[in-house]
Motif scaffolding. Sequence first.
Motif, PDB file in Angstrom:
ATOM      1  N   LEU A 106       0.960  -1.563  -0.003  1.00  0.00           N
ATOM      2  CA  LEU A 106      -0.328  -0.078  -0.377  1.00  0.00           C
ATOM      3  C   LEU A 106       0.621   1.257   0.163  1.00  0.00           C
ATOM      4  O   LEU A 106       2.133   1.094  -0.013  1.00  0.00           O
ATOM      5  N   ALA A 107       0.129   2.410   0.168  1.00  0.00           N
ATOM      6  CA  ALA A 107       0.619   3.387   0.132  1.00  0.00           C
ATOM      7  C   ALA A 107       1.328   3.651   1.097  1.00  0.00           C
ATOM      8  O   ALA A 107       3.190   4.473   1.148  1.00  0.00           O
ATOM      9  N   SER A 108       1.084   3.252   2.051  1.00  0.00           N
ATOM     10  CA  SER A 108       1.937   3.219   3.634  1.00  0.00           C
ATOM     11  C   SER A 108       2.997   2.564   3.954  1.00  0.00           C
ATOM     12  O   SER A 108       4.027   2.822   4.435  1.00  0.00           O
ATOM     13  N   ASP A 109       2.864   1.241   2.599  1.00  0.00           N
ATOM     14  CA  ASP A 109       4.465   0.365   3.370  1.00  0.00           C
ATOM     15  C   ASP A 109       5.560   1.194   1.939  1.00  0.00           C
ATOM     16  O   ASP A 109       6.661   1.400   1.896  1.00  0.00           O
ATOM     17  N   TYR A 110       4.910   2.495   0.385  1.00  0.00           N
ATOM     18  CA  TYR A 110       5.774   3.076   0.140  1.00  0.00           C
ATOM     19  C   TYR A 110       6.868   3.807   0.232  1.00  0.00           C
ATOM     20  O   TYR A 110       7.359   4.257   0.427  1.00  0.00           O
ATOM     21  N   PHE A 111       5.759   5.080   1.161  1.00  0.00           N
ATOM     22  CA  PHE A 111       6.144   5.849   1.871  1.00  0.00           C
ATOM     23  C   PHE A 111       7.541   6.260   2.959  1.00  0.00           C
ATOM     24  O   PHE A 111       8.415   6.673   2.254  1.00  0.00           O
ATOM     25  N   PRO A 112       7.319   5.728   3.605  1.00  0.00           N
ATOM     26  CA  PRO A 112       8.890   5.657   4.303  1.00  0.00           C
ATOM     27  C   PRO A 112       9.724   4.589   3.340  1.00  0.00           C
ATOM     28  O   PRO A 112      10.451   5.353   3.814  1.00  0.00           O
ATOM     29  N   LEU A 113       9.747   4.038   2.111  1.00  0.00           N
ATOM     30  CA  LEU A 113      10.501   3.292   1.665  1.00  0.00           C
ATOM     31  C   LEU A 113      11.588   5.022   1.087  1.00  0.00           C
ATOM     32  O   LEU A 113      12.484   5.315   1.003  1.00  0.00           O
ATOM     33  N   PHE A 114      10.380   5.771   0.318  1.00  0.00           N
ATOM     34  CA  PHE A 114      10.347   6.644  -0.550  1.00  0.00           C
ATOM     35  C   PHE A 114      11.316   7.349  -0.033  1.00  0.00           C
ATOM     36  O   PHE A 114      12.346   7.924  -0.218  1.00  0.00           O
ATOM     37  N   LEU A 115      11.300   7.796   1.105  1.00  0.00           N
ATOM     38  CA  LEU A 115      11.091   8.772   2.587  1.00  0.00           C
ATOM     39  C   LEU A 115      12.874   8.668   2.497  1.00  0.00           C
ATOM     40  O   LEU A 115      13.842   9.472   3.138  1.00  0.00           O
ATOM     41  N   ILE A 116      13.001   7.491   2.988  1.00  0.00           N
ATOM     42  CA  ILE A 116      14.423   6.547   3.563  1.00  0.00           C
ATOM     43  C   ILE A 116      15.666   6.778   2.758  1.00  0.00           C
ATOM     44  O   ILE A 116      16.523   6.913   2.493  1.00  0.00           O
ATOM     45  N   ILE A 117      14.853   6.618   1.569  1.00  0.00           N
ATOM     46  CA  ILE A 117      16.081   6.224   0.541  1.00  0.00           C
ATOM     47  C   ILE A 117      16.148   7.925  -0.349  1.00  0.00           C
ATOM     48  O   ILE A 117      17.016   8.464  -0.483  1.00  0.00           O
ATOM     49  N   ALA A 118      15.503   8.417  -0.711  1.00  0.00           N
ATOM     50  CA  ALA A 118      15.542  10.128  -0.370  1.00  0.00           C
ATOM     51  C   ALA A 118      16.225  10.749   0.722  1.00  0.00           C
ATOM     52  O   ALA A 118      17.513  11.649   0.459  1.00  0.00           O
ATOM     53  N   ILE A 119      16.657  10.188   1.992  1.00  0.00           N
ATOM     54  CA  ILE A 119      16.940  10.506   2.601  1.00  0.00           C
ATOM     55  C   ILE A 119      18.286  10.618   2.636  1.00  0.00           C
ATOM     56  O   ILE A 119      19.667  11.466   2.783  1.00  0.00           O
ATOM     57  N   ALA A 120      18.513   8.876   3.110  1.00  0.00           N
ATOM     58  CA  ALA A 120      19.910   8.286   1.876  1.00  0.00           C
ATOM     59  C   ALA A 120      20.537   9.187   1.135  1.00  0.00           C
ATOM     60  O   ALA A 120      22.167   9.093   1.214  1.00  0.00           O
ATOM     61  N   GLY A 121      19.419   9.490   0.176  1.00  0.00           N
ATOM     62  CA  GLY A 121      20.528   9.910  -1.028  1.00  0.00           C
ATOM     63  C   GLY A 121      20.900  11.047  -1.073  1.00  0.00           C
ATOM     64  O   GLY A 121      21.717  11.645  -0.801  1.00  0.00           O
ATOM     65  N   THR A 122      19.721  12.042  -0.245  1.00  0.00           N
ATOM     66  CA  THR A 122      20.649  13.623   0.154  1.00  0.00           C
ATOM     67  C   THR A 122      21.792  13.715   0.711  1.00  0.00           C
ATOM     68  O   THR A 122      22.985  14.337   0.852  1.00  0.00           O
ATOM     69  N   GLY A 123      21.600  12.598   1.633  1.00  0.00           N
ATOM     70  CA  GLY A 123      23.003  12.436   2.956  1.00  0.00           C
ATOM     71  C   GLY A 123      24.752  11.704   2.343  1.00  0.00           C
ATOM     72  O   GLY A 123      25.822  12.398   1.949  1.00  0.00           O
ATOM     73  N   ILE A 124      23.982  10.483   1.014  1.00  0.00           N
ATOM     74  CA  ILE A 124      25.013  10.134   0.178  1.00  0.00           C
ATOM     75  C   ILE A 124      25.028  12.180  -0.974  1.00  0.00           C
ATOM     76  O   ILE A 124      27.031  12.040  -0.735  1.00  0.00           O
ATOM     77  N   ALA A 125      25.041  12.821  -1.059  1.00  0.00           N
ATOM     78  CA  ALA A 125      25.029  13.816  -2.045  1.00  0.00           C
ATOM     79  C   ALA A 125      26.316  14.241  -1.558  1.00  0.00           C
ATOM     80  O   ALA A 125      27.114  15.093  -1.973  1.00  0.00           O
ATOM     81  N   MET A 126      25.542  15.203  -0.266  1.00  0.00           N
ATOM     82  CA  MET A 126      25.840  16.298   0.769  1.00  0.00           C
ATOM     83  C   MET A 126      27.392  15.563   1.244  1.00  0.00           C
ATOM     84  O   MET A 126      29.046  16.527   0.801  1.00  0.00           O
ATOM     85  N   ARG A 127      27.513  14.177   1.322  1.00  0.00           N
ATOM     86  CA  ARG A 127      28.925  13.726   1.749  1.00  0.00           C
ATOM     87  C   ARG A 127      30.097  13.523   0.879  1.00  0.00           C
ATOM     88  O   ARG A 127      31.159  14.059   0.902  1.00  0.00           O
ATOM     89  N   TYR A 128      29.665  13.054  -0.474  1.00  0.00           N
ATOM     90  CA  TYR A 128      30.556  12.572  -1.380  1.00  0.00           C
ATOM     91  C   TYR A 128      30.343  13.905  -2.342  1.00  0.00           C
ATOM     92  O   TYR A 128      31.648  13.878  -3.114  1.00  0.00           O
ATOM     93  N   PHE A 129      29.268  14.092  -3.418  1.00  0.00           N
ATOM     94  CA  PHE A 129      29.588  14.733  -3.996  1.00  0.00           C
ATOM     95  C   PHE A 129      29.632  16.532  -4.418  1.00  0.00           C
ATOM     96  O   PHE A 129      30.298  17.043  -4.708  1.00  0.00           O
ATOM     97  N   THR A 130      28.801  16.740  -3.464  1.00  0.00           N
ATOM     98  CA  THR A 130      28.117  18.440  -3.827  1.00  0.00           C
ATOM     99  C   THR A 130      28.977  18.619  -2.049  1.00  0.00           C
ATOM    100  O   THR A 130      29.232  20.218  -2.708  1.00  0.00           O
ATOM    101  N   LYS A 131      29.270  18.603  -1.066  1.00  0.00           N
ATOM    102  CA  LYS A 131      30.360  18.541  -0.113  1.00  0.00           C
ATOM    103  C   LYS A 131      29.041  19.928   0.661  1.00  0.00           C
ATOM    104  O   LYS A 131      28.775  21.111  -0.321  1.00  0.00           O
ATOM    105  N   VAL A 132      29.707  19.685   1.738  1.00  0.00           N
ATOM    106  CA  VAL A 132      28.688  21.104   2.751  1.00  0.00           C
ATOM    107  C   VAL A 132      29.686  21.556   3.610  1.00  0.00           C
ATOM    108  O   VAL A 132      30.784  20.599   3.735  1.00  0.00           O
ATOM    109  N   ASP A 133      29.361  22.818   4.275  1.00  0.00           N
ATOM    110  CA  ASP A 133      30.713  23.141   5.400  1.00  0.00           C
ATOM    111  C   ASP A 133      30.137  22.444   6.608  1.00  0.00           C
ATOM    112  O   ASP A 133      29.127  22.812   7.234  1.00  0.00           O
ATOM    113  N   ILE A 134      30.724  21.244   6.668  1.00  0.00           N
ATOM    114  CA  ILE A 134      30.346  20.737   8.010  1.00  0.00           C
ATOM    115  C   ILE A 134      30.738  20.940   9.100  1.00  0.00           C
ATOM    116  O   ILE A 134      29.550  20.863  10.017  1.00  0.00           O
ATOM    117  N   VAL A 135      31.847  22.254   9.398  1.00  0.00           N
ATOM    118  CA  VAL A 135      32.141  23.240  10.391  1.00  0.00           C
ATOM    119  C   VAL A 135      30.891  24.053  10.790  1.00  0.00           C
ATOM    120  O   VAL A 135      30.325  23.948  12.164  1.00  0.00           O
TER     121      VAL A 135
END
Lengths: 335, 132
Positions: free
Chosen positions: A205-234
């Motif tokens: 159901l939608a309630s099965d997909y929503f957390p999955l998409f949300l977690i994939i998006a969280i992991a994706g944005t995190g990985i993007a920030m660390r390895y690709f776009t880079k952010v000022d972590i200080v």
Amino acid sequence: MNQKYLIPLITVFVLFLAAYVGVEGAKLEWFFGIVVPYVSLIAFLVFFVLKVLGWAKSAVPFKIPTTCGQQKSLPWIKQNKIDNPDTTGGVVIRMLLEIFLFRSLFRNTKAAFARNDKNRLSYSWEIFLWVGALAFHYAFLTVLLRHMRFFMTPVPSCIKWLEWADGIVQLGLPGLFLSGVVLLAAALFLLARRLFDQKVNYISLASDYFPLFLIIAIAGTGIAMRYFTKVDIVGIKSFTMGLITLHPVPPEGVGGLFYAHVFLVSVLFAYFPASKLMHMGGIFLSPTRNMANDTRAQRHINPWNYDVDTHTYEHYEDHFRDKMIEAGLPVDKKE
Amino acid sequence: MSKNMIISGLVIFVIAVLSPFWAQAVFGDKHVVPKPELVGKAATAKKCVLDKYDMRANHMSLLDEWRDSVVRDADRRYDAVNGHSFGMSLSTGEDSCLGCHEDKAKFCDSCHVYTSVNPYCWECHTNPKEIE
């Protein structure tokens, strides 16, 4: 096209864009950076506790342990003490194995028709859900604990050990963390299972997909920030430490991607108590796992039992003694 | 499960979720955001390989590229966008990283310790100041 996964997918996109545009365009750093995380943390805790207290109130009318082994019986029959425990100790071991190793999932089977003339239905052991789930949960736990480096000064050595172990492959700079890769891969596998396995797709159901998409998006944005776009972590740590010490100041020049990441995490936390993710609390209360199979040794009282007016045989005989004697029926007391 | 067990479980859960808040208050140091200090030559040079924000976010990728460039192509010069040329080295030469930023503890370590970053640069390279 299937609305059951399209609607959650679009929702996650909209949430991402809301935070990204809200910060980059409307300059709402204080809202997405300060108000939303605090509100979501409070909502998470309050509704989590309320939900579990609600469960605690419900009655347990029967002992319903599911058993996967020989029950305690005659002395010369060997009992399976973990899969069919009759003591609290056995139940504790069974619960620990369930919580840390997902033992019920390990026993997962699938039903399928043989692809030949006989077309016979057969059941086989299906281990990949267990593997994917275990990889996903432990990677997520590692990622979560690793983030504690943003919330403590000085960083505790146990977190540093975890980072060392997680980054042991020493690939690239900044060094690759295995947990991030495993988290994203496992979440994508669990999603692929729901999309491409017809039987799982049918019950998703939608309630099965929503957390999955949300977690994939969280992991994706995190990985993007660390390895690709880079952010000022200080800058980011000064901001997260501000949140922790209750003197929050939005960081400068950190960019919309960071706020989108924080916003999606906040949404996950706030949504958590209303979702199926509550299996995190629920696993402790699974009645089929947390009860000893000792129904023959100890009586389980149903809390729903009310006092029933009983009519014992003595009363019955008192009531009808004359008529019984008249009809020639045997009675215990003649008078 | 008895109600008491459930409630004690919930109490432990809430305390664990809020652990960053109380752990920082009880065990943490006073929160001070480190600022990389520019001492010696770096204070007056007013030029670096990248601009300030880019440097903060991307210096590790740059060093990674430099390593490949030096080790594989023997190319040891870096022509920065601002027109200056630098030596692709952490510690060798006047125009290397530590040649200009003289104090490693204040320039590198303050932020790395703060954010729990343990670069493995120093497993091979040494800080020349430490040898002297």
